[in-house]
Write a protein that holds these residues in place. Structure first.
Motif, mmCIF file in Angstrom:
data_model
loop_
_atom_site.group_PDB
_atom_site.id
_atom_site.type_symbol
_atom_site.label_atom_id
_atom_site.label_comp_id
_atom_site.label_asym_id
_atom_site.label_seq_id
_atom_site.Cartn_x
_atom_site.Cartn_y
_atom_site.Cartn_z
ATOM 1 N N ILE A 1 -23.913 -10.889 -30.090
ATOM 2 C CA ILE A 1 -22.790 -11.804 -29.898
ATOM 3 C C ILE A 1 -22.971 -12.567 -28.589
ATOM 4 C CG2 ILE A 1 -20.294 -11.984 -29.472
ATOM 5 C CD1 ILE A 1 -19.933 -9.454 -31.196
ATOM 6 N N GLU A 2 -22.838 -13.896 -28.671
ATOM 7 C CA GLU A 2 -22.835 -14.759 -27.485
ATOM 8 C C GLU A 2 -21.390 -15.147 -27.219
ATOM 9 O OE1 GLU A 2 -24.777 -17.279 -25.538
ATOM 10 O OE2 GLU A 2 -26.368 -15.784 -25.549
ATOM 11 N N PRO A 3 -20.930 -15.092 -25.966
ATOM 12 C CA PRO A 3 -19.530 -15.488 -25.745
ATOM 13 C C PRO A 3 -19.329 -16.978 -25.998
ATOM 14 C CG PRO A 3 -20.676 -15.259 -23.655
ATOM 15 C CD PRO A 3 -21.627 -14.764 -24.715
ATOM 16 N N LYS B 1 -25.765 -21.625 -18.021
ATOM 17 C CA LYS B 1 -25.721 -22.002 -19.445
ATOM 18 C C LYS B 1 -24.481 -22.834 -19.762
ATOM 19 C CE LYS B 1 -27.807 -18.840 -22.190
ATOM 20 N NZ LYS B 1 -27.672 -17.821 -23.225
ATOM 21 N N GLU B 2 -23.788 -23.271 -18.699
ATOM 22 C CA GLU B 2 -22.579 -24.107 -18.811
ATOM 23 C C GLU B 2 -21.470 -23.452 -19.623
ATOM 24 O OE1 GLU B 2 -23.774 -28.054 -19.964
ATOM 25 O OE2 GLU B 2 -24.766 -28.361 -18.031
ATOM 26 N N LYS B 3 -21.382 -22.136 -19.500
ATOM 27 C CA LYS B 3 -20.364 -21.411 -20.267
ATOM 28 C C LYS B 3 -19.146 -21.013 -19.424
ATOM 29 C CE LYS B 3 -22.555 -20.143 -24.306
ATOM 30 N NZ LYS B 3 -22.216 -19.525 -25.560
ATOM 31 N N VAL B 4 -19.221 -21.242 -18.106
ATOM 32 C CA VAL B 4 -18.150 -20.738 -17.247
ATOM 33 C C VAL B 4 -17.001 -21.746 -17.124
ATOM 34 C CG1 VAL B 4 -17.563 -19.978 -14.899
ATOM 35 C CG2 VAL B 4 -19.705 -19.227 -15.945
ATOM 36 N N ARG B 5 -15.788 -21.261 -17.321
ATOM 37 C CA ARG B 5 -14.575 -22.052 -17.065
ATOM 38 C C ARG B 5 -13.862 -21.391 -15.891
ATOM 39 N NH1 ARG B 5 -17.470 -23.869 -20.283
ATOM 40 N NH2 ARG B 5 -17.105 -24.315 -22.480
#
Ligand SMILES: Nc1ncnc2c1ncn2[C@@H]1O[C@H](COP(=O)(O)OP(=O)(O)O)[C@@H](O)[C@H]1O
Ligand SMILES: Nc1ccn([C@@H]2O[C@H](COP(=O)(O)OP(=O)(O)O)[C@@H](O)[C@H]2O)c(=O)n1
Ligand SMILES: [Mg+2]
Length: 207
Positions: free
Chosen positions: A120-122, A175-179
């Motif tokens: 699973i990828e978030p 990976k540009e996933k952080v908010r």
């Protein structure tokens, strides 16, 4: 005959939809649990706190209980094998397909093992950014009777956060996933910022 059955099962598991996962990260006392409770109310996620699952495991009298208790008292991170099993069980038992995973992954070992085991990828990573000064103030007045909410353990937890957890946030940032959310504000203001992120993300998903 056997092979026909095998193929059917394989196809079934291949088409099975993976659950949606949002990792909720931030230092101890940054407000992860508080905001997760709000997100559950508004957006229909199931909240899984790794720390809560580990504390429940201690209470249940499990054979790992003493080891987990000692690690929590020292602010150390429990081996991922233990935590991932608890998360997987909670995911299976929930009946939901959308999860806020709070306080996990807390180090590189947590992150890599979860990815390898669950594949699973978030969807994204919510990061509650808060000063140590404010987090310390909150933890010292949390009053939940936690054995790790004392100044000595709190200092150890801050050190572990900086050394082991921030690199995980950096990994997802690349990976540009952080908010990232300014979590030093009052609860309601933080939730306003959280809502914007969850609303714009679900819009994106339906386009
Ligand atoms: N934005 C906020 N401002 C002030 N106090 C807060 C805020 N968010 C949470 N708290 C309080 O701070 C303590 C830690 O919050 P909690 O949600 O348990 O954080 P975490 O799960 O990140 O450790 C709790 O007592 C909570 O009521
Ligand atoms: N992924 C995780 C999460 C928590 N824990 C342990 O549980 C403790 C409490 O975690 P928590 O998420 O409930 O703490 P807060 O950040 O909410 O204050 C951590 O300090 C670790 O000792 C862990 O070992 N591995
Ligand atoms: Mg918490």
């Amino acid at each position: 005959m056997g092979s026909v059955i095998d193929v059917t099962i394989e196809e079934g598991s291949l088409t099975e939809k993976k659950p949606t996962v949002v990792f909720v990260l931030g230092g101890p006392g940054s407000g992860k649990g508080t905001q997760c409770a709000n997100i559950v109310q508004h957006f229909g996620f199931t909240h899984l706190s790794a720390g809560d699952l580990l504390r429940a495991e201690i209470k249940s009298g499990s054979e790992n209980g003493t080891m987990i208790q000692n690690m929590i008292k020292e602010g150390k991170i429990v081996p991922s094998e233990v935590t991932i099993k608890l998360l997987q069980k909670a995911i299976q038992e929930s009946g939901n397909d959308k999860f806020l995973i709070d306080g996990f992954p807390r180090n590189e070992e947590n992150r890599a093992a979860f990815e390898a085991v669950t594949k699973i990828e978030p969807e994204f990573v919510l990061f509650f950014d808060c000063s140590e000064e404010e987090m310390e103030r909150r933890l010292l007045s949390r009053n939940q009777g936690r054995e790790d909410d004392n100044i000595e353990t709190i200092r150890k937890r801050f050190k572990v956060f900086l050394e082991s957890s921030l690199p995980v946030i950096e990994y997802y940032n690349s990976k540009e996933k952080v908010r990232k959310i300014d979590a030093g504000k009052p609860v309601e203001e933080v939730f306003e910022a959280v809502k914007v992120i969850f609303t714009s993300n679900s819009e994106k998903a339906t386009v």
